[in-house]
Motif scaffolding. Structure first.
Motif, PDB file in Angstrom:
ATOM      1  N   PRO A 165       0.814  -1.227   0.000  1.00  0.00           N
ATOM      2  CA  PRO A 165       0.000   0.000   0.000  1.00  0.00           C
ATOM      3  C   PRO A 165       0.843   1.272   0.000  1.00  0.00           C
ATOM      4  CG  PRO A 165      -0.810  -1.573   1.622  1.00  0.00           C
ATOM      5  CD  PRO A 165       0.520  -2.084   1.162  1.00  0.00           C
ATOM      6  N   LEU A 166       1.976   1.236   0.708  1.00  0.00           N
ATOM      7  CA  LEU A 166       2.836   2.419   0.768  1.00  0.00           C
ATOM      8  C   LEU A 166       3.462   2.705  -0.593  1.00  0.00           C
ATOM      9  CD1 LEU A 166       4.146   4.626   2.459  1.00  0.00           C
ATOM     10  CD2 LEU A 166       5.977   3.008   3.006  1.00  0.00           C
ATOM     11  N   LEU A 167       3.989   1.671  -1.240  1.00  0.00           N
ATOM     12  CA  LEU A 167       4.580   1.869  -2.558  1.00  0.00           C
ATOM     13  C   LEU A 167       3.527   2.314  -3.563  1.00  0.00           C
ATOM     14  CD1 LEU A 167       7.054  -1.138  -2.920  1.00  0.00           C
ATOM     15  CD2 LEU A 167       7.562   1.237  -2.351  1.00  0.00           C
ATOM     16  N   SER A 168       2.319   1.770  -3.429  1.00  0.00           N
ATOM     17  CA  SER A 168       1.234   2.173  -4.323  1.00  0.00           C
ATOM     18  C   SER A 168       0.908   3.649  -4.145  1.00  0.00           C
ATOM     19  CB  SER A 168      -0.011   1.326  -4.048  1.00  0.00           C
ATOM     20  OG  SER A 168      -1.107   1.771  -4.821  1.00  0.00           O
ATOM     21  N   GLN A 169       0.886   4.101  -2.885  1.00  0.00           N
ATOM     22  CA  GLN A 169       0.608   5.514  -2.626  1.00  0.00           C
ATOM     23  C   GLN A 169       1.728   6.400  -3.156  1.00  0.00           C
ATOM     24  OE1 GLN A 169      -2.294   6.763  -1.330  1.00  0.00           O
ATOM     25  NE2 GLN A 169      -1.391   8.686  -2.016  1.00  0.00           N
ATOM     26  N   LEU A 170       2.974   5.940  -2.993  1.00  0.00           N
ATOM     27  CA  LEU A 170       4.095   6.705  -3.536  1.00  0.00           C
ATOM     28  C   LEU A 170       4.002   6.810  -5.050  1.00  0.00           C
ATOM     29  CD1 LEU A 170       7.056   5.284  -1.389  1.00  0.00           C
ATOM     30  CD2 LEU A 170       5.990   7.537  -1.188  1.00  0.00           C
ATOM     31  N   LEU A 171       3.586   5.713  -5.690  1.00  0.00           N
ATOM     32  CA  LEU A 171       3.442   5.726  -7.145  1.00  0.00           C
ATOM     33  C   LEU A 171       2.326   6.660  -7.575  1.00  0.00           C
ATOM     34  CD1 LEU A 171       4.382   4.495  -9.821  1.00  0.00           C
ATOM     35  CD2 LEU A 171       2.687   2.689  -9.495  1.00  0.00           C
ATOM     36  N   ASN A 211       1.292   9.270  -5.936  1.00  0.00           N
ATOM     37  CA  ASN A 211       1.761  10.644  -5.716  1.00  0.00           C
ATOM     38  C   ASN A 211       2.718  11.092  -6.817  1.00  0.00           C
ATOM     39  OD1 ASN A 211       0.282  10.734  -3.375  1.00  0.00           O
ATOM     40  ND2 ASN A 211       2.005  10.207  -2.047  1.00  0.00           N
ATOM     41  N   LEU A 212       3.464  10.126  -7.359  1.00  0.00           N
ATOM     42  CA  LEU A 212       4.412  10.465  -8.416  1.00  0.00           C
ATOM     43  C   LEU A 212       3.730  10.592  -9.771  1.00  0.00           C
ATOM     44  CD1 LEU A 212       7.374  10.823  -9.318  1.00  0.00           C
ATOM     45  CD2 LEU A 212       7.480   8.338  -9.609  1.00  0.00           C
ATOM     46  N   VAL A 213       2.859   9.633 -10.094  1.00  0.00           N
ATOM     47  CA  VAL A 213       2.251   9.589 -11.423  1.00  0.00           C
ATOM     48  C   VAL A 213       0.993  10.451 -11.506  1.00  0.00           C
ATOM     49  CG1 VAL A 213       1.200   8.047 -13.137  1.00  0.00           C
ATOM     50  CG2 VAL A 213       3.194   7.299 -11.828  1.00  0.00           C
ATOM     51  N   GLY A 214       0.271  10.575 -10.383  1.00  0.00           N
ATOM     52  CA  GLY A 214      -1.008  11.274 -10.383  1.00  0.00           C
ATOM     53  C   GLY A 214      -0.967  12.668 -10.995  1.00  0.00           C
ATOM     54  N   PRO A 215      -0.047  13.555 -10.551  1.00  0.00           N
ATOM     55  CA  PRO A 215      -0.006  14.904 -11.126  1.00  0.00           C
ATOM     56  C   PRO A 215       0.265  14.910 -12.629  1.00  0.00           C
ATOM     57  CG  PRO A 215       1.203  14.829  -9.054  1.00  0.00           C
ATOM     58  CD  PRO A 215       0.867  13.418  -9.410  1.00  0.00           C
ATOM     59  N   TRP A 216       1.144  14.000 -13.085  1.00  0.00           N
ATOM     60  CA  TRP A 216       1.410  13.925 -14.525  1.00  0.00           C
ATOM     61  C   TRP A 216       0.163  13.463 -15.275  1.00  0.00           C
ATOM     62  CZ3 TRP A 216       5.268  16.038 -17.017  1.00  0.00           C
ATOM     63  CH2 TRP A 216       6.464  16.308 -16.337  1.00  0.00           C
ATOM     64  N   HIS A 217      -0.542  12.503 -14.707  1.00  0.00           N
ATOM     65  CA  HIS A 217      -1.774  12.028 -15.338  1.00  0.00           C
ATOM     66  C   HIS A 217      -2.794  13.151 -15.439  1.00  0.00           C
ATOM     67  CE1 HIS A 217      -4.825   9.279 -16.663  1.00  0.00           C
ATOM     68  NE2 HIS A 217      -5.566   9.448 -15.589  1.00  0.00           N
ATOM     69  N   ARG A 218      -2.932  13.917 -14.371  1.00  0.00           N
ATOM     70  CA  ARG A 218      -3.862  15.050 -14.388  1.00  0.00           C
ATOM     71  C   ARG A 218      -3.423  16.092 -15.401  1.00  0.00           C
ATOM     72  NH1 ARG A 218      -7.881  17.511 -12.062  1.00  0.00           N
ATOM     73  NH2 ARG A 218      -7.839  19.738 -11.682  1.00  0.00           N
ATOM     74  N   TYR A 219      -2.123  16.318 -15.492  1.00  0.00           N
ATOM     75  CA  TYR A 219      -1.598  17.309 -16.442  1.00  0.00           C
ATOM     76  C   TYR A 219      -2.009  16.955 -17.873  1.00  0.00           C
ATOM     77  CZ  TYR A 219       1.903  20.090 -18.966  1.00  0.00           C
ATOM     78  OH  TYR A 219       2.527  20.963 -19.810  1.00  0.00           O
ATOM     79  N   TYR A 220      -1.887  15.689 -18.233  1.00  0.00           N
ATOM     80  CA  TYR A 220      -2.250  15.285 -19.592  1.00  0.00           C
ATOM     81  C   TYR A 220      -3.759  15.189 -19.777  1.00  0.00           C
ATOM     82  CZ  TYR A 220       2.649  14.491 -20.613  1.00  0.00           C
ATOM     83  OH  TYR A 220       3.993  14.688 -20.817  1.00  0.00           O
ATOM     84  N   GLN A 221      -4.491  14.908 -18.713  1.00  0.00           N
ATOM     85  CA  GLN A 221      -5.944  14.909 -18.817  1.00  0.00           C
ATOM     86  C   GLN A 221      -6.497  16.303 -19.112  1.00  0.00           C
ATOM     87  OE1 GLN A 221      -6.914  13.013 -14.989  1.00  0.00           O
ATOM     88  NE2 GLN A 221      -7.992  11.416 -16.133  1.00  0.00           N
ATOM     89  N   LEU A 222      -5.819  17.329 -18.627  1.00  0.00           N
ATOM     90  CA  LEU A 222      -6.284  18.708 -18.815  1.00  0.00           C
ATOM     91  C   LEU A 222      -5.851  19.310 -20.147  1.00  0.00           C
ATOM     92  CD1 LEU A 222      -5.657  20.127 -15.223  1.00  0.00           C
ATOM     93  CD2 LEU A 222      -7.853  19.518 -16.247  1.00  0.00           C
ATOM     94  N   GLN A 223      -5.014  18.620 -20.888  1.00  0.00           N
ATOM     95  CA  GLN A 223      -4.523  19.161 -22.151  1.00  0.00           C
ATOM     96  C   GLN A 223      -5.637  19.495 -23.148  1.00  0.00           C
ATOM     97  OE1 GLN A 223      -1.319  20.062 -23.200  1.00  0.00           O
ATOM     98  NE2 GLN A 223      -0.892  19.861 -21.015  1.00  0.00           N
ATOM     99  N   PRO A 224      -6.664  18.642 -23.342  1.00  0.00           N
ATOM    100  CA  PRO A 224      -7.721  19.009 -24.301  1.00  0.00           C
ATOM    101  C   PRO A 224      -8.400  20.336 -23.978  1.00  0.00           C
ATOM    102  CG  PRO A 224      -7.872  16.687 -23.754  1.00  0.00           C
ATOM    103  CD  PRO A 224      -6.844  17.278 -22.822  1.00  0.00           C
ATOM    104  N   ALA A 225      -8.687  20.575 -22.705  1.00  0.00           N
ATOM    105  CA  ALA A 225      -9.318  21.841 -22.329  1.00  0.00           C
ATOM    106  C   ALA A 225      -8.373  23.007 -22.580  1.00  0.00           C
ATOM    107  CB  ALA A 225      -9.741  21.806 -20.865  1.00  0.00           C
ATOM    108  N   TRP A 226      -7.103  22.828 -22.245  1.00  0.00           N
ATOM    109  CA  TRP A 226      -6.133  23.900 -22.477  1.00  0.00           C
ATOM    110  C   TRP A 226      -6.008  24.219 -23.962  1.00  0.00           C
ATOM    111  CZ3 TRP A 226      -1.583  24.114 -25.210  1.00  0.00           C
ATOM    112  CH2 TRP A 226      -0.825  25.280 -25.024  1.00  0.00           C
ATOM    113  N   LYS A 227      -5.946  23.175 -24.808  1.00  0.00           N
ATOM    114  CA  LYS A 227      -5.799  23.388 -26.247  1.00  0.00           C
ATOM    115  C   LYS A 227      -7.037  24.057 -26.836  1.00  0.00           C
ATOM    116  CE  LYS A 227      -2.613  19.523 -26.903  1.00  0.00           C
ATOM    117  NZ  LYS A 227      -2.419  18.155 -27.471  1.00  0.00           N
ATOM    118  N   GLU A 228      -8.216  23.660 -26.351  1.00  0.00           N
ATOM    119  CA  GLU A 228      -9.451  24.267 -26.843  1.00  0.00           C
ATOM    120  C   GLU A 228      -9.467  25.760 -26.560  1.00  0.00           C
ATOM    121  OE1 GLU A 228     -13.374  23.618 -28.593  1.00  0.00           O
ATOM    122  OE2 GLU A 228     -12.120  21.980 -27.897  1.00  0.00           O
TER     123      GLU A 228
END
Length: 402
Positions: free
Chosen positions: A241-247, A249-266
């Motif tokens: 569970p700890l390693l999963s949470q660390l992952l 925390n590491l990947v989550g912001p990048w995933h959100r960054y790319y999820q928001l790209q369509p709105a930013w481009k529009e």
């Protein structure tokens, strides 16, 4: 497990030590967290058990002390401390915030009982007579020796009690949680079931000695092999569970960054590149996401006067026919209205269309954009929803025919 270098024991101890070390940063920031302290105590104690129970370690302890079989009470003491740590952890886990005083009282009692058992183990060893050094089969070799017999039974009873309690608690908890935590608890439960198998093998071999039979192979090498596998599973269960949470925390912001790209481009196209993405390589991802969201909100504000209530209402009615949830339907309607507004604003800048100050006062509010999760749904709808795509194409067609 029969190899004399104790590699599997040391590997098991290393896994548990790693699990404990991964918990230390959290303990450093929350030194008064009793549950966290209990978890760390359990992991470090279990690591010590395997480090000292390896054949080379046992031989070294006996040699350094100059007393045959001194390693036995040392290992049994650590194993009893591990069992006590299990019980304290159970108390902490099963007690809510309003039961802190009750948990603390029972934890003290458990620690007192653990110390009493440890004192009894040391005392029984001192009273017993174990002149022949037994590195791997002391439990069965001295199964009928007064005082040593009681010492062996005492540590096994303590270990069994803790394993039963942990198995029950973790099984109950695993039924009400999901994700990596549940997977970790399942591994812990399997590990403690194997610990019970270890105890059963030990008791069977010792009982056979009491009855005049020889089943020593159950005590060694089979039982230690089972214990090593149990330790690996338990350590992995705590780490997962700890390693999963660390992952996350590491990947989550990048995933959100790319999820928001369509709105930013529009909105970037709508404002004719009036907003700019954070593209510096050294910019932290959290800062990138924050700036991206700020740009999106600025873009929404720029096109807000061009939002059409009728487009929003029609899109919402259409989205409700296929959307899985109300939030998805609202996001699709907001995205359709936003896409239409982008085209309307572009048409206005080309000298066509209705000026913003002549728009109706009841322009729709983009409810999806009021929180982080809704903003992601809005961005996803802008790129994937056929309703949004159709609305955008209709707006472009309408603009080209004027």
């Amino acid at each position: 497990m029969t190899n004399p270098n104790g590699a599997v024991f040391y590997a098991s101890g290393a896994v548990l030590l790693l699990a404990g070390c991964l918990k230390l940063p959290a303990l450093w920031h929350n030194p008064k967290d009793e549950l966290l302290r209990s978890v760390c105590a359990l992991l470090f104690t279990a690591s010590g058990v395997f480090a000292l129970a390896a054949v080379p370690s046992i031989a070294a302890i006996n040699r350094i002390s100059g007393v045959p079989n001194t390693a036995a009470p040392v290992v049994y003491t650590l194993l009893t401390a591990f069992s006590g740590s299990n019980l304290v952890l159970i108390i902490r886990w099963s007690s809510g915030p309003d039961q802190a005083a009750h948990a603390a009282r029972w934890s003290r009692r458990c620690n007192g009982a653990t110390l009493a058992v440890i004192a009894a183990i040391i005392g029984l060893f001192a009273l017993g007579d174990a002149p022949a050094e037994r590195v791997v089969d002391l439990d069965t070799y001295y199964a009928n020796t007064p005082y040593l017999r009681e010492m062996i039974v005492l540590y096994l009873v303590a270990h069994t009690t803790a394993s039963v309690a942990m198995t029950v608690l973790c099984t109950r908890w695993a039924r009400v949680v999901r994700g990596p935590l549940r997977a970790g608890l399942v591994l812990i439960v399997i590990g403690y079931v194997l610990n019970l198998a270890f105890d059963a093998l030990k008791f069977t071999a010792i009982g056979a000695r009491w009855g005049g039979h020889d089943l020593d192979r159950l005590s060694w090498p089979l039982a230690p092999s089972v214990a090593a596998v149990a330790a690996l599973l338990i350590g992995t269960g705590f780490v997962l569970p700890l390693l999963s949470q660390l992952l996350v925390n590491l990947v989550g912001p990048w995933h959100r960054y790319y999820q928001l790209q369509p709105a930013w481009k529009e909105l970037r196209d709508a404002t004719r590149h009036g907003i700019s993405p954070p593209v510096r390589l050294r910019t932290p991802i959290d800062v990138r996401v924050c700036r991206l969201e700020s740009d999106i909100y600025d873009g929404i504000l720029a096109v807000h006067p061009y939002l059409d209530p009728e487009v929003h209402a029609l899109s919402l009615a259409e989205a409700r026919k296929t959307a899985r949830t109300d939030a998805d339907a609202a996001a699709i309607a907001d995205a359709a209205a936003l896409a239409h507004a982008v085209v309307a604003r572009a048409r206005r800048e080309d000298g066509q269309g209705v000026p913003p100050d002549e728009q109706p006062d009841d322009v729709p509010l983009l409810s999806s954009a009021v929180n982080a999760a809704g903003l992601v749904l809005l961005s996803r709808a802008l790129s994937k929803s056929p309703i949004v795509r159709a609305t955008r194409e209709a707006a472009v067609l309408e603009s080209s025919t004027r």
